[in-house]
Design a protein around this motif. Structure first.
Motif, PDB file in Angstrom:
ATOM      1  N   ILE A 150      36.135  41.143  35.071  1.00 47.59           N
ATOM      2  CA  ILE A 150      35.167  41.072  33.979  1.00 47.59           C
ATOM      3  C   ILE A 150      35.229  42.369  33.194  1.00 47.59           C
ATOM      4  N   ASP A 151      35.301  42.256  31.885  1.00 46.69           N
ATOM      5  CA  ASP A 151      35.294  43.421  31.007  1.00 46.69           C
ATOM      6  C   ASP A 151      33.831  43.776  30.730  1.00 46.69           C
ATOM      7  N   PHE A 152      33.287  44.679  31.540  1.00 48.34           N
ATOM      8  CA  PHE A 152      31.875  45.021  31.422  1.00 48.34           C
ATOM      9  C   PHE A 152      31.570  45.760  30.130  1.00 48.34           C
ATOM     10  N   LEU A 153      32.539  46.486  29.579  1.00 51.52           N
ATOM     11  CA  LEU A 153      32.345  47.147  28.292  1.00 51.52           C
ATOM     12  C   LEU A 153      32.144  46.096  27.193  1.00 51.52           C
ATOM     13  N   GLN A 154      33.007  45.080  27.176  1.00 51.56           N
ATOM     14  CA  GLN A 154      32.881  44.013  26.177  1.00 51.56           C
ATOM     15  C   GLN A 154      31.591  43.226  26.381  1.00 51.56           C
ATOM     16  N   LEU A 155      31.224  42.992  27.618  1.00 50.85           N
ATOM     17  CA  LEU A 155      29.973  42.295  27.924  1.00 50.85           C
ATOM     18  C   LEU A 155      28.782  43.091  27.387  1.00 50.85           C
ATOM     19  N   TYR A 156      28.804  44.401  27.551  1.00 50.19           N
ATOM     20  CA  TYR A 156      27.729  45.277  27.059  1.00 50.19           C
ATOM     21  C   TYR A 156      27.669  45.234  25.530  1.00 50.19           C
ATOM     22  N   ARG A 157      28.830  45.338  24.890  1.00 53.63           N
ATOM     23  CA  ARG A 157      28.871  45.297  23.424  1.00 53.63           C
ATOM     24  C   ARG A 157      28.369  43.955  22.888  1.00 53.63           C
ATOM     25  N   SER A 158      28.749  42.874  23.548  1.00 55.62           N
ATOM     26  CA  SER A 158      28.297  41.543  23.121  1.00 55.62           C
ATOM     27  C   SER A 158      26.780  41.419  23.231  1.00 55.62           C
ATOM     28  N   GLU A 159      26.217  41.961  24.290  1.00 51.35           N
ATOM     29  CA  GLU A 159      24.773  41.903  24.468  1.00 51.35           C
ATOM     30  C   GLU A 159      24.057  42.734  23.405  1.00 51.35           C
ATOM     31  N   LEU A 160      24.599  43.901  23.069  1.00 54.49           N
ATOM     32  CA  LEU A 160      24.012  44.715  22.002  1.00 54.49           C
ATOM     33  C   LEU A 160      24.053  43.975  20.667  1.00 54.49           C
ATOM     34  N   ALA A 161      25.172  43.326  20.377  1.00 60.55           N
ATOM     35  CA  ALA A 161      25.308  42.562  19.131  1.00 60.55           C
ATOM     36  C   ALA A 161      24.330  41.386  19.106  1.00 60.55           C
TER      37      ALA A 161
END
Length: 179
Positions: A150-161
Motif C-alpha cells: 500500500i502506498d501510504f503517501l498516496q493514501l494520505y494525499r488522497s485523503e487530504l484532497a
C-alpha cells in the motif's frame, strides 16, 4: 595540500547550520497487536457450484492517536476485505481487521507529526498485517491473500484532497437538500 573544511574538522557553513537545525528523529516500536478481527467464510456456509473466480476489494482506513505517555502514539490500520465471485457477485468471504502499532517518536516537528504517523508508522506495521491476512485467508479455506504493498503517501494525499473537496462543497453557500 591545503586544509579544507572536510579535512581539518571544521564545520562547513553550508551544511553545518542545516545539520544543527535538523532534529534527530528517533522512533521505536513499543508494541504491535490485533485490536479487532473477524473473518466470515460465506462460501462454506452457503456452498458453491463449479469453479469460483474471486474478485477482491480492499478498503484501507488509518487512525492515529496520542497516548497518555509522553511521545507515545497508537496508529491503527483498518482493513475491510471483501471477496465476491466475478460472475454473479455472490460473496465468498469478508474479513475485517484492525492492526495497531504503539510507537515512541521523538524529534518530529509538531506540524509534521500527523503525516508522519499516517505514512511512516503504517509502513512499518504493514508487513505484519499482510502476513496475518495471508494466514487467516489460507486457514479459512481459501488461497492465501497476499496484499500488494500500500502506498501510504498516496493514501494520505488522497485523503487530504477528499477533505479539501468536502470543505469547499460545504462552503459553497447552498447545500443540496436531502431527500
Amino acid at each position: 595540500m591545503a586544509d579544507t573544511p572536510e579535512t581539518n574538522g571544521a564545520a562547513n557553513p553550508a551544511t553545518g547550520n542545516a545539520a544543527a537545525q535538523a532534529p534527530k528523529i528517533t522512533q521505536r516500536v513499543i508494541a504491535q497487536y490485533i485490536r479487532d478481527m473477524s473473518f466470515e467464510n460465506i462460501l462454506a456456509q452457503k456452498g458453491a457450484k463449479g469453479e469460483v473466480q474471486p474478485e477482491i476489494q480492499v478498503q484501507v482506513n488509518l487512525d492515529a492517536r496520542k497516548r497518555g505517555t509522553e511521545n507515545q502514539y497508537e496508529v491503527i490500520t483498518k482493513l475491510n476485505i471483501t471477496s465476491k465471485t466475478k460472475e454473479s457477485g455472490d460473496p465468498l468471504f469478508v474479513m475485517e481487521v484492525e492492526y495497531a502499532g504503539v510507537f515512541q517518536i521523538e524529534g518530529v516537528p509538531e506540524e509534521q507529526m500527523h503525516p508522519y504517523l499516517l505514512i511512516e508508522c503504517p509502513r512499518i506495521t504493514f508487513p505484519f498485517l499482510r502476513r496475518i491476512v495471508s494466514d487467516v485467508t489460507r486457514d479459512g479455506g481459501f488461497a492465501p491473500l497476499n496484499l500488494e504493498t500500500i502506498d501510504f503517501l498516496q493514501l494520505y494525499r488522497s485523503e487530504l484532497a477528499r477533505r479539501a473537496q468536502a470543505n469547499q462543497a460545504g462552503q459553497g453557500g447552498e447545500t443540496p437538500a436531502s431527500a
